[in-house]
Every structure is written in structure tokens, then in C-alpha cells.
Design a protein around this motif. Structure first.
Motif, PDB file in Angstrom:
ATOM      1  N   ALA A 118      16.560   6.153 -36.698  1.00  0.00           N
ATOM      2  CA  ALA A 118      16.494   4.851 -36.030  1.00  0.00           C
ATOM      3  C   ALA A 118      15.029   4.590 -35.692  1.00  0.00           C
ATOM      4  CB  ALA A 118      17.338   4.855 -34.762  1.00  0.00           C
ATOM      5  N   SER A 119      14.550   3.390 -36.012  1.00  0.00           N
ATOM      6  CA  SER A 119      13.136   3.092 -35.765  1.00  0.00           C
ATOM      7  C   SER A 119      12.986   1.693 -35.191  1.00  0.00           C
ATOM      8  CB  SER A 119      12.321   3.223 -37.053  1.00  0.00           C
ATOM      9  OG  SER A 119      12.790   2.329 -38.045  1.00  0.00           O
ATOM     10  N   LEU A 120      11.927   1.509 -34.422  1.00  0.00           N
ATOM     11  CA  LEU A 120      11.601   0.222 -33.812  1.00  0.00           C
ATOM     12  C   LEU A 120      10.270  -0.283 -34.359  1.00  0.00           C
ATOM     13  CD1 LEU A 120      12.437   0.966 -30.069  1.00  0.00           C
ATOM     14  CD2 LEU A 120      13.726  -0.555 -31.569  1.00  0.00           C
ATOM     15  N   THR A 121      10.230  -1.565 -34.701  1.00  0.00           N
ATOM     16  CA  THR A 121       8.986  -2.205 -35.122  1.00  0.00           C
ATOM     17  C   THR A 121       8.692  -3.338 -34.154  1.00  0.00           C
ATOM     18  OG1 THR A 121       9.460  -1.717 -37.448  1.00  0.00           O
ATOM     19  CG2 THR A 121       7.785  -3.392 -36.986  1.00  0.00           C
ATOM     20  N   PRO A 122       7.595  -3.271 -33.392  1.00  0.00           N
ATOM     21  CA  PRO A 122       7.310  -4.338 -32.414  1.00  0.00           C
ATOM     22  C   PRO A 122       7.050  -5.676 -33.090  1.00  0.00           C
ATOM     23  CG  PRO A 122       5.980  -2.364 -32.014  1.00  0.00           C
ATOM     24  CD  PRO A 122       6.592  -2.195 -33.360  1.00  0.00           C
ATOM     25  N   ILE A 123       7.647  -6.730 -32.535  1.00  0.00           N
ATOM     26  CA  ILE A 123       7.379  -8.100 -32.965  1.00  0.00           C
ATOM     27  C   ILE A 123       6.537  -8.816 -31.916  1.00  0.00           C
ATOM     28  CG2 ILE A 123       8.416 -10.338 -33.520  1.00  0.00           C
ATOM     29  CD1 ILE A 123      10.840  -8.851 -34.587  1.00  0.00           C
ATOM     30  N   GLU A 124       6.955  -8.687 -30.663  1.00  0.00           N
ATOM     31  CA  GLU A 124       6.213  -9.321 -29.568  1.00  0.00           C
ATOM     32  C   GLU A 124       6.497  -8.554 -28.283  1.00  0.00           C
ATOM     33  OE1 GLU A 124       5.589 -13.797 -27.621  1.00  0.00           O
ATOM     34  OE2 GLU A 124       7.098 -13.454 -29.164  1.00  0.00           O
ATOM     35  N   GLU A 125       5.442  -8.206 -27.546  1.00  0.00           N
ATOM     36  CA  GLU A 125       5.595  -7.489 -26.285  1.00  0.00           C
ATOM     37  C   GLU A 125       4.951  -8.302 -25.165  1.00  0.00           C
ATOM     38  OE1 GLU A 125       5.548  -2.850 -27.795  1.00  0.00           O
ATOM     39  OE2 GLU A 125       3.644  -3.856 -27.387  1.00  0.00           O
ATOM     40  N   ASN A 126       5.740  -8.564 -24.138  1.00  0.00           N
ATOM     41  CA  ASN A 126       5.239  -9.317 -22.997  1.00  0.00           C
ATOM     42  C   ASN A 126       5.796  -8.698 -21.715  1.00  0.00           C
ATOM     43  OD1 ASN A 126       3.955 -11.381 -21.498  1.00  0.00           O
ATOM     44  ND2 ASN A 126       5.812 -12.599 -21.499  1.00  0.00           N
ATOM     45  N   GLY A 127       5.318  -7.514 -21.405  1.00  0.00           N
ATOM     46  CA  GLY A 127       5.742  -6.859 -20.173  1.00  0.00           C
ATOM     47  C   GLY A 127       6.787  -5.790 -20.346  1.00  0.00           C
ATOM     48  N   ILE A 128       7.416  -5.696 -21.525  1.00  0.00           N
ATOM     49  CA  ILE A 128       8.346  -4.596 -21.819  1.00  0.00           C
ATOM     50  C   ILE A 128       7.841  -3.883 -23.057  1.00  0.00           C
ATOM     51  CG2 ILE A 128      10.682  -3.949 -22.511  1.00  0.00           C
ATOM     52  CD1 ILE A 128      11.780  -6.167 -20.880  1.00  0.00           C
ATOM     53  N   GLU A 129       7.567  -2.585 -22.908  1.00  0.00           N
ATOM     54  CA  GLU A 129       7.036  -1.791 -24.018  1.00  0.00           C
ATOM     55  C   GLU A 129       7.920  -0.580 -24.244  1.00  0.00           C
ATOM     56  OE1 GLU A 129       2.972   0.654 -25.291  1.00  0.00           O
ATOM     57  OE2 GLU A 129       3.107  -0.364 -23.356  1.00  0.00           O
ATOM     58  N   ALA A 130       8.355  -0.389 -25.482  1.00  0.00           N
ATOM     59  CA  ALA A 130       9.148   0.784 -25.842  1.00  0.00           C
ATOM     60  C   ALA A 130       8.217   1.937 -26.198  1.00  0.00           C
ATOM     61  CB  ALA A 130      10.063   0.458 -27.017  1.00  0.00           C
ATOM     62  N   TRP A 131       8.600   3.161 -25.779  1.00  0.00           N
ATOM     63  CA  TRP A 131       7.747   4.317 -26.078  1.00  0.00           C
ATOM     64  C   TRP A 131       8.531   5.536 -26.545  1.00  0.00           C
ATOM     65  CZ3 TRP A 131       8.715   8.661 -23.206  1.00  0.00           C
ATOM     66  CH2 TRP A 131       9.374   8.491 -21.978  1.00  0.00           C
ATOM     67  N   GLY A 132       9.848   5.474 -26.530  1.00  0.00           N
ATOM     68  CA  GLY A 132      10.638   6.619 -26.964  1.00  0.00           C
ATOM     69  C   GLY A 132      12.032   6.201 -27.391  1.00  0.00           C
ATOM     70  N   ILE A 133      12.678   7.035 -28.217  1.00  0.00           N
ATOM     71  CA  ILE A 133      14.018   6.744 -28.734  1.00  0.00           C
ATOM     72  C   ILE A 133      14.902   7.974 -28.585  1.00  0.00           C
ATOM     73  CG2 ILE A 133      15.379   6.185 -30.788  1.00  0.00           C
ATOM     74  CD1 ILE A 133      13.162   4.555 -31.847  1.00  0.00           C
ATOM     75  N   CYS A 134      16.140   7.743 -28.156  1.00  0.00           N
ATOM     76  CA  CYS A 134      17.165   8.781 -28.152  1.00  0.00           C
ATOM     77  C   CYS A 134      18.247   8.385 -29.168  1.00  0.00           C
ATOM     78  CB  CYS A 134      17.807   8.925 -26.777  1.00  0.00           C
ATOM     79  SG  CYS A 134      16.664   9.387 -25.458  1.00  0.00           S
ATOM     80  N   ILE A 163      16.702   3.521 -25.626  1.00  0.00           N
ATOM     81  CA  ILE A 163      15.276   3.288 -25.826  1.00  0.00           C
ATOM     82  C   ILE A 163      14.576   3.470 -24.488  1.00  0.00           C
ATOM     83  CG2 ILE A 163      13.516   1.646 -26.584  1.00  0.00           C
ATOM     84  CD1 ILE A 163      15.766   0.187 -28.109  1.00  0.00           C
ATOM     85  N   ASP A 164      13.611   4.369 -24.438  1.00  0.00           N
ATOM     86  CA  ASP A 164      12.807   4.541 -23.228  1.00  0.00           C
ATOM     87  C   ASP A 164      11.766   3.427 -23.168  1.00  0.00           C
ATOM     88  OD1 ASP A 164      14.062   6.947 -22.352  1.00  0.00           O
ATOM     89  OD2 ASP A 164      12.942   8.044 -23.869  1.00  0.00           O
ATOM     90  N   ILE A 165      11.647   2.795 -22.015  1.00  0.00           N
ATOM     91  CA  ILE A 165      10.789   1.615 -21.891  1.00  0.00           C
ATOM     92  C   ILE A 165       9.933   1.680 -20.632  1.00  0.00           C
ATOM     93  CG2 ILE A 165      12.293   0.040 -23.177  1.00  0.00           C
ATOM     94  CD1 ILE A 165      13.402  -0.919 -20.490  1.00  0.00           C
ATOM     95  N   ASP A 166       8.860   0.923 -20.654  1.00  0.00           N
ATOM     96  CA  ASP A 166       8.054   0.635 -19.468  1.00  0.00           C
ATOM     97  C   ASP A 166       8.122  -0.866 -19.227  1.00  0.00           C
ATOM     98  OD1 ASP A 166       7.150   3.185 -18.793  1.00  0.00           O
ATOM     99  OD2 ASP A 166       5.524   3.095 -20.262  1.00  0.00           O
ATOM    100  N   ILE A 167       8.350  -1.260 -17.974  1.00  0.00           N
ATOM    101  CA  ILE A 167       8.389  -2.676 -17.609  1.00  0.00           C
ATOM    102  C   ILE A 167       7.239  -2.961 -16.657  1.00  0.00           C
ATOM    103  CG2 ILE A 167       9.718  -4.520 -16.518  1.00  0.00           C
ATOM    104  CD1 ILE A 167      12.250  -3.141 -17.346  1.00  0.00           C
ATOM    105  N   SER A 168       6.414  -3.918 -16.997  1.00  0.00           N
ATOM    106  CA  SER A 168       5.261  -4.263 -16.175  1.00  0.00           C
ATOM    107  C   SER A 168       5.697  -5.044 -14.942  1.00  0.00           C
ATOM    108  CB  SER A 168       4.265  -5.095 -16.982  1.00  0.00           C
ATOM    109  OG  SER A 168       3.224  -5.573 -16.159  1.00  0.00           O
ATOM    110  N   ALA A 169       5.224  -4.619 -13.786  1.00  0.00           N
ATOM    111  CA  ALA A 169       5.550  -5.315 -12.538  1.00  0.00           C
ATOM    112  C   ALA A 169       4.704  -6.565 -12.358  1.00  0.00           C
ATOM    113  CB  ALA A 169       5.342  -4.376 -11.349  1.00  0.00           C
TER     114      ALA A 169
END
Length: 228
Positions: free
Chosen positions: A67-83, A110-116
Motif C-alpha cells: 500500500a502506498s501514498l502519493t501526495p497531491i496536496e498538503e495543507n496542514g495534514i501530512e502523512a508520514w507512516g503506513i500500517c 495512516i500515521d499523520i501530523d496535523i498542524s495546529a
């Protein structure tokens, strides 16, 4: 020779349609197929995007999948890991895994970071499950719930007409709280948005020809709109 080439192209198309159809994505009891757009609403403090299941709809086992992720647009949510299949890794490609016939992997996350610092964070990715001969992808839009949106989406009735459309598109709506109606392109990007409340009709004009999805922003229910 031309007839043989045409037959070969047709058989190739049928084969690709078949193998793509072997993998589905299940979210909230709805199955999404290759090319669909899936919207997931996250809590503002979420650390993972969960609840998306990878489904083998074929009567044979599928092996050596990733399973793979390809970023299209990131605006405050960034993926960094996959289970996937119970194994978690850093990065946007999972470890290899297998699925038994008609089985579902319900451990995908999907492990993510959300910008505050971003008011309405979202991230748009292509999610692909594939091996050397099979590939199936959906556009995944992860967005955080905003005040009032989660409650507003508990009751919503939307309908676009004509569909397929040429020129103007009318979208009738019936929502129980003030909400935002959004139209997404096939990359999961918002191309039009408007505020709606109660019952009424919104007129959308000058949409380029293509395939879109529309729904209440913050909702996981999307409907297809075709413009010719």
C-alpha cells in the motif's frame, strides 16, 4: 493485422479492468473502487487515519502487495507512516503483505501530523494497493472536522441535475444546520464551495468537462457528478 491488434488491445483492456476490480477499499460499510474519491473526517487532535479496510474481492489469494501514498496536496495534514496487515513502517510505502481470497485487512492505518496553525487542515493523497500485476487506486482526502460541520452532516439530502450535465448544474440540498457544499475534482481538490442552510437549490456554472464528486464538507458521503 489491424484486427489482431484491435483484439489484443481489447483483451488487454478487459484484463486491466479485471485485475483492478480485485481490490476494493471499504469505509463505513461502503466499498470504494478504483478511481473513486474517499473523504475521511478526522478529529483535530488525531494521530492516525483509521477505518479504511483493504478488501480482496477475488476468489484467489493476492500476494506481495504493498500500500502506498502519493501526495497531491498538503495543507496542514501530512502523512508520514503506513500500517498494513498488522505491520507499521515509517514512509509512504507499506511492508509487503498478502490477502486470502475474499479477505479484508482491517488493520490499515495512516500515521499523520496535523498542524495546529492551519484553520481547516486537509491532505489529499492517491492511495494505491498493488503488486507486479494488480493495481487499484483511490483519491483519499483527509480533513479535520470543523465546528458545526459534524452535527450538520447527520442529516443531509443532496441531488444534482441534470447529471450528466452540460453547462449549468443544479444541486438541491436539505441540511439541518448551516454547512458548506463542496465540489471536488478527481484529485480530491475543492473546485467550488458555497454556504448552504435549510432547503434550497445552488446553481453551479462553467464547470469544465470532467468527473467530479460533491457533498457537504466534513461529510464522508460523496456523490458523483459528470459534466460533458
Amino acid at each position: 493485422m489491424k484486427r489482431l491488434l484491435s483484439l489484443a488491445v481489447l483483451l488487454c483492456s478487459l484484463f486491466l479492468t479485471h485485475v483492478n476490480g480485485q481490490i476494493g477499499f471499504v469505509y463505513q460499510d461502503h466499498t470504494y473502487q478504483n478511481g473513486d474519491t474517499l473523504v475521511v473526517v478526522l478529529a483535530p487532535n488525531a494521530h492516525q487515519c483509521q477505518g479504511i479496510f483493504i478488501k480482496n474481492v477475488a476468489p484467489v489469494a493476492l500476494t506481495d502487495l504493498t500500500a502506498s501514498l502519493t501526495p497531491i496536496e498538503e495543507n496542514g495534514i501530512e502523512a508520514w507512516g503506513i500500517c498494513a496487515n498488522g505491520q507499521c513502517v515509517s514512509g509512504l510505502t507499506s511492508s509487503r503483505f498478502s490477502l486470502a481470497p475474499n479477505a479484508i485487512d482491517n488493520s490499515f492505518a495512516i500515521d499523520i501530523d496535523i498542524s495546529a496553525s492551519v484553520q481547516q487542515p486537509y491532505g489529499v493523497y492517491t492511495l494505491t494497493v498493488s503488486n507486479s500485476s494488480i493495481s487499484s487506486s483511490i483519491v483519499l482526502r483527509m480533513q479535520t472536522a470543523t465546528v458545526g460541520i459534524a452535527e450538520a452532516t447527520t442529516q443531509e439530502v443532496l441531488s444534482a441535475y441534470p447529471n450528466p450535465a452540460q453547462g449549468n448544474v443544479n444541486i438541491s440540498y436539505d441540511v439541518n444546520q448551516p454547512s458548506t457544499l463542496a465540489i471536488y475534482d478527481m484529485q480530491g481538490r475543492v473546485v467550488r464551495s458555497m454556504s448552504v442552510s435549510g432547503s434550497g437549490k445552488a446553481v453551479v456554472d462553467n464547470l469544465p468537462a470532467g468527473i467530479y464528486t460533491y457533498g457537504i464538507m466534513g461529510s464522508t458521503t460523496m456523490q458523483k457528478l459528470i459534466v460533458k
